[in-house]
Design a protein around this motif. Structure first.
Motif, PDB file in Angstrom:
ATOM      1  N   GLU A 118       0.828  -1.203   0.000  1.00 10.58           N
ATOM      2  CA  GLU A 118       0.000   0.000   0.000  1.00 10.58           C
ATOM      3  C   GLU A 118       0.865   1.257   0.000  1.00 10.58           C
ATOM      4  OE1 GLU A 118      -3.376   0.190  -0.374  1.00 10.58           O
ATOM      5  OE2 GLU A 118      -3.110  -1.947  -0.797  1.00 10.58           O
ATOM      6  N   ALA A 119       1.996   1.222   0.692  1.00  8.62           N
ATOM      7  CA  ALA A 119       2.899   2.377   0.707  1.00  8.62           C
ATOM      8  C   ALA A 119       3.480   2.622  -0.686  1.00  8.62           C
ATOM      9  CB  ALA A 119       4.022   2.156   1.718  1.00  8.62           C
ATOM     10  N   ALA A 147      -7.137  -0.174  -7.546  1.00  5.62           N
ATOM     11  CA  ALA A 147      -6.586   1.099  -8.017  1.00  5.62           C
ATOM     12  C   ALA A 147      -6.766   1.253  -9.524  1.00  5.62           C
ATOM     13  CB  ALA A 147      -5.110   1.203  -7.643  1.00  5.62           C
ATOM     14  N   SER A 160      -6.802   5.449 -10.324  1.00  6.94           N
ATOM     15  CA  SER A 160      -5.755   6.172  -9.604  1.00  6.94           C
ATOM     16  C   SER A 160      -4.363   5.686  -9.978  1.00  6.94           C
ATOM     17  CB  SER A 160      -5.953   6.043  -8.091  1.00  6.94           C
ATOM     18  OG  SER A 160      -5.920   4.679  -7.684  1.00  6.94           O
ATOM     19  N   LYS A 165       2.037   1.815  -3.555  1.00  9.64           N
ATOM     20  CA  LYS A 165       0.956   2.346  -4.378  1.00  9.64           C
ATOM     21  C   LYS A 165       0.741   3.841  -4.124  1.00  9.64           C
ATOM     22  CE  LYS A 165      -2.741  -0.310  -4.199  1.00  9.64           C
ATOM     23  NZ  LYS A 165      -3.690  -1.274  -3.572  1.00  9.64           N
ATOM     24  N   ARG A 166       0.764   4.232  -2.861  1.00  4.51           N
ATOM     25  CA  ARG A 166       0.570   5.648  -2.539  1.00  4.51           C
ATOM     26  C   ARG A 166       1.714   6.501  -3.084  1.00  4.51           C
ATOM     27  NH1 ARG A 166      -3.347   3.523  -2.194  1.00  4.51           N
ATOM     28  NH2 ARG A 166      -4.700   3.133  -0.400  1.00  4.51           N
ATOM     29  N   ALA A 167       2.945   5.993  -2.978  1.00  5.83           N
ATOM     30  CA  ALA A 167       4.091   6.750  -3.483  1.00  5.83           C
ATOM     31  C   ALA A 167       4.015   6.921  -4.994  1.00  5.83           C
ATOM     32  CB  ALA A 167       5.394   6.054  -3.084  1.00  5.83           C
ATOM     33  N   GLU A 169       1.209   6.804  -6.806  1.00  8.19           N
ATOM     34  CA  GLU A 169       0.089   7.719  -7.042  1.00  8.19           C
ATOM     35  C   GLU A 169       0.510   9.173  -6.878  1.00  8.19           C
ATOM     36  OE1 GLU A 169      -2.852   6.447  -4.294  1.00  8.19           O
ATOM     37  OE2 GLU A 169      -3.752   4.963  -5.641  1.00  8.19           O
ATOM     38  N   SER A 170       1.465   9.415  -5.975  1.00 13.51           N
ATOM     39  CA  SER A 170       1.948  10.778  -5.719  1.00 13.51           C
ATOM     40  C   SER A 170       2.930  11.269  -6.768  1.00 13.51           C
ATOM     41  CB  SER A 170       2.605  10.845  -4.334  1.00 13.51           C
ATOM     42  OG  SER A 170       1.681  10.501  -3.320  1.00 13.51           O
TER      43      SER A 170
END
Length: 307
Positions: free
Chosen positions: A224-225, A247, A252, A227-229, A231-232
């Motif tokens: 999950e970390a 996602a 996203s 994926k968030r990175a 996405e950013s």
């Protein structure tokens, strides 16, 4: 017979805790009784089982050889005891790698506990290297791992097929390409799993080995970390399609087509070769098959709910 189940139970507990006092607490017995049981076992066969290092006891070569046999015998004894008590399943400890643990194992746990509400079940989630080590040290009854592991004492049974996918944020330049070559991939900042994970092992062997050079910007221990990175906009990543389906559906994240790579792998059941699986572990495996026997790979799995 010169040895007793109690002696083996004390030995296994001390091997697990590496301390007589903590082992005695776990077995609800006095420290002196636990110590006496171990000393008597070693004296009977004139074979020390531990190296004494301060207050810690570390398994020596003889102890390492005995542990899986002792654990297997204790599992069988527990099955007899639970059968005679009218219970069918012994306490079960399962380990799962992150992708399996986050997206599949909890679903099986629900099936297992709905079927046997009184069952005792523990799930430990970690990377492949740690799960394999805990299976080999008999801390876990069963492991569910991504990719392969090589140890003569490890027995792997294939379960599901899985596929890794290279992905990026929807506004990333590579998101607009129908196909991406190795030179373009080598120019990107990568966000990847840590060494020791099955995902990272496959990326290193099948993807990075084909790039002339590559840049790892971030190494993270959780999908999950990553994926968030991504996405950013911090870089691109490579994870199981199973972890990315939601996602991708939301938009996203988007897949980067990489037909030049074969990024498929198996999910495996892992067990110690010298240990006999108890009824609980056998039932857990049966539930895994019952849920997904008709699926050829994880791309066809029902979409899990992710809050």
């Amino acid at each position: 017979m010169r040895l007793t189940l109690r002696q083996l139970q004390v030995f296994a507990a001390i091997a697990r805790h590496e301390n007589v006092s903590r082992a005695a607490d776990a077995l609800a017995m006095s420290q002196s009784a636990a110590s006496s049981a171990l000393v008597e076992l070693e004296r009977q066969f004139e074979r020390p089982l531990f190296d004494r290092i301060g207050k810690s006891l570390r398994l020596n070569a003889t102890g390492h050889g005995l542990r899986p046999m002792a654990e297997s015998l204790l599992t069988k004894a527990a099955r007899i005891e639970h059968y005679l008590d009218g219970n069918s399943l012994e306490p079960l400890s399962v380990g799962a790698t992150l992708t399996i643990g986050n997206y599949l194992a909890t679903l099986i746990m629900g099936d297992y506990l709905r079927e046997s509400p009184a069952a005792q079940l523990r799930l430990h989630v970690a990377n492949t290297r740690e799960i394999v080590q805990q299976v080999l040290s008999c801390e876990l009854d069963l492991g569910l791992i991504e990719g392969e592991a090589h140890d003569p004492n490890l027995l792997l049974t294939p379960w599901l097929n899985d596929q890794l996918v290279v992905f990026c944020a929807p506004d990333h330049p590579l998101a607009r390409h129908d196909a991406v070559d190795n030179a373009q991939l080598a120019e990107q900042a990568w966000i990847v799993r840590e060494s020791g994970s099955g995902t990272r092992d496959l990326i290193d062997r099948m993807l990075f080995s084909q790039l002339p050079h590559y840049q790892i910007r971030l190494t993270l221990e959780h999908t999950e970390a990553i994926k968030r990175a991504v996405e950013s906009g911090l870089g691109i990543g490579c994870l199981s399609r199973l972890a990315l389906r939601e996602a991708f559906r939301r938009g996203s994240l988007v897949e980067i087509p990489t037909p030049q790579f074969t990024l498929s792998r198996h999910f495996y059941f892992a067990q110690h070769r010298q240990r006999t699986l108890g009824q609980g572990a056998q039932r857990f495996i049966a539930l895994c098959h019952a849920r997904w026997d008709q699926q050829e790979d994880t791309t066809a799995l029902p979409l899990p709910f992710i809050p």
